[in-house]
Design an enzyme around this catalytic site. Structure first.
Site, PDB file in Angstrom:
ATOM      1  N   SER A 110       0.829  -1.207   0.000  1.00 13.53           N
ATOM      2  CA  SER A 110       0.000   0.000   0.000  1.00 13.53           C
ATOM      3  C   SER A 110       0.869   1.265   0.000  1.00 13.53           C
ATOM      4  O   SER A 110       1.540   1.522  -0.991  1.00 13.53           O
ATOM      5  CB  SER A 110      -0.958  -0.064   1.199  1.00 13.53           C
ATOM      6  OG  SER A 110      -1.915   0.938   1.118  1.00 13.53           O
ATOM      7  N   ASP A 160     -10.495  -4.423  -4.431  1.00 21.74           N
ATOM      8  CA  ASP A 160      -9.819  -3.387  -3.630  1.00 21.74           C
ATOM      9  C   ASP A 160     -10.661  -2.107  -3.649  1.00 21.74           C
ATOM     10  O   ASP A 160     -10.867  -1.517  -4.716  1.00 21.74           O
ATOM     11  CB  ASP A 160      -8.423  -3.132  -4.225  1.00 21.74           C
ATOM     12  CG  ASP A 160      -7.553  -2.283  -3.309  1.00 21.74           C
ATOM     13  OD1 ASP A 160      -8.108  -1.452  -2.566  1.00 21.74           O
ATOM     14  OD2 ASP A 160      -6.327  -2.449  -3.351  1.00 21.74           O
ATOM     15  N   HIS A 191      -8.020  -4.741  -0.222  1.00 24.43           N
ATOM     16  CA  HIS A 191      -6.748  -4.013  -0.115  1.00 24.43           C
ATOM     17  C   HIS A 191      -5.722  -4.782   0.727  1.00 24.43           C
ATOM     18  O   HIS A 191      -4.538  -4.516   0.656  1.00 24.43           O
ATOM     19  CB  HIS A 191      -7.018  -2.625   0.494  1.00 24.43           C
ATOM     20  CG  HIS A 191      -5.926  -1.645   0.234  1.00 24.43           C
ATOM     21  ND1 HIS A 191      -5.533  -1.261  -1.036  1.00 24.43           N
ATOM     22  CD2 HIS A 191      -5.118  -0.956   1.091  1.00 24.43           C
ATOM     23  CE1 HIS A 191      -4.545  -0.379  -0.953  1.00 24.43           C
ATOM     24  NE2 HIS A 191      -4.275  -0.180   0.328  1.00 24.43           N
TER      25      HIS A 191
HETATM   26  C1  MLT Z   1      -2.869   3.829   2.145  1.00 24.27           C
HETATM   27  O1  MLT Z   1      -3.824   3.627   2.861  1.00 24.27           O
HETATM   28  O2  MLT Z   1      -1.722   3.761   2.564  1.00 24.27           O
HETATM   29  C2  MLT Z   1      -3.136   4.183   0.721  1.00 24.27           C
HETATM   30  O3  MLT Z   1      -3.890   3.245   0.146  1.00 24.27           O
HETATM   31  C3  MLT Z   1      -1.910   4.380  -0.059  1.00 24.27           C
HETATM   32  C4  MLT Z   1      -1.249   5.671   0.298  1.00 24.27           C
HETATM   33  O4  MLT Z   1      -1.886   6.516   0.902  1.00 24.27           O
HETATM   34  O5  MLT Z   1      -0.072   5.833  -0.059  1.00 24.27           O
END
Ligand code: MLT
Length: 206
Positions: A110, A160, A191
């Site tokens: 992520s 996702d 996710h």
């Molecule tokens: C997260 O929750 O970290 C996002 O999906 C990705 C990000 O903000 O870089």
């Protein structure tokens, strides 16, 4: 010898004595994670490989990240760029300090996957390849680097709620235009990481 500045909180797990080292894995956690989060994932992906695991320096409501965001899925490219250079400098310094066995392979989840993609696009000298779980396009550099010979695994979730399939495709195209060899692996998941992601990434690495 250049001055060595390891200014990220981090964990380094060396290869076991006598073990086949191979390149290290650079473990990059997701939002709210830390330097301990992905150690067991790294050990499962590449048993015996050295592991380098920094903690993101930015805090969002107390949760570590690798760069600040404007809101969910909305990024400031200048912030991403500055943080990518900071992390790249850390990795190069770590190579002076620890036996990493050459350019590390990033394993990012992520937010960690997003900073890993930014490293590939802005500092192509740093990584030997990357495993990106649930990445987005956080940055599109005006000039693409030369990523010929660099392999990238993208783990994407069909359900996702954060990363639309078009983002995954856009990232694939961006990396391929730079010359990287990209494999996108879709899983029936959201996710979060699943055992199917792990199995596919293990196979890609072997
Ligand atoms: C997260 O929750 O970290 C996002 O999906 C990705 C990000 O903000 O870089």
């Amino acid at each position: 010898m250049p001055s060595v500045n390891l200014d990220f909180i981090h964990r380094f797990v060396p290869a076991p004595a006598g073990g086949a080292a191979g390149p290290a894995l650079l473990l990059l956690h997701g939002t709210g994670g830390d330097e301990n989060d992905l150690l067991s994932l790294g050990a499962a992906l590449a048993p015996g490989a050295p592991l380098l695991s920094p903690r993101g320096k930015v805090l969002e409501n107390g949760m570590p990240r690798f760069f600040r965001r404007l809101r969910e899925g909305v990024f400031d490219p200048r912030e991403v760029e500055a943080r990518a250079h900071e992390l790249a400098d850390f990795v190069l310094a770590a190579r002076e300090m620890y036996p990493l066995g050459g350019k590390p392979i990033a394993v990012g989840l992520s937010n960690g996957a997003n900073i890993a993609a930014a490293l590939l696009l802005l500092r192509p000298e740093v990584l030997g390849g990357a495993i990106l779980f649930r990445p987005m396009v956080a940055l599109q550099p005006a000039t693409l680097p030369d990523l010929q010979g660099v392999r990238v695994f993208v783990g994407a979730g069909r359900r996702d709620p954060i990363v639309a399939p078009a983002q995954t495709e856009q990232l694939r195209q961006l990396l391929e235009r730079a010359g990287a060899e990209v494999e996108v692996h879709w899983v029936e998941a959201g996710h979060g990481l699943t055992s199917a992601d792990l199995a596919a990434a293990q196979q890609w690495l072997s």
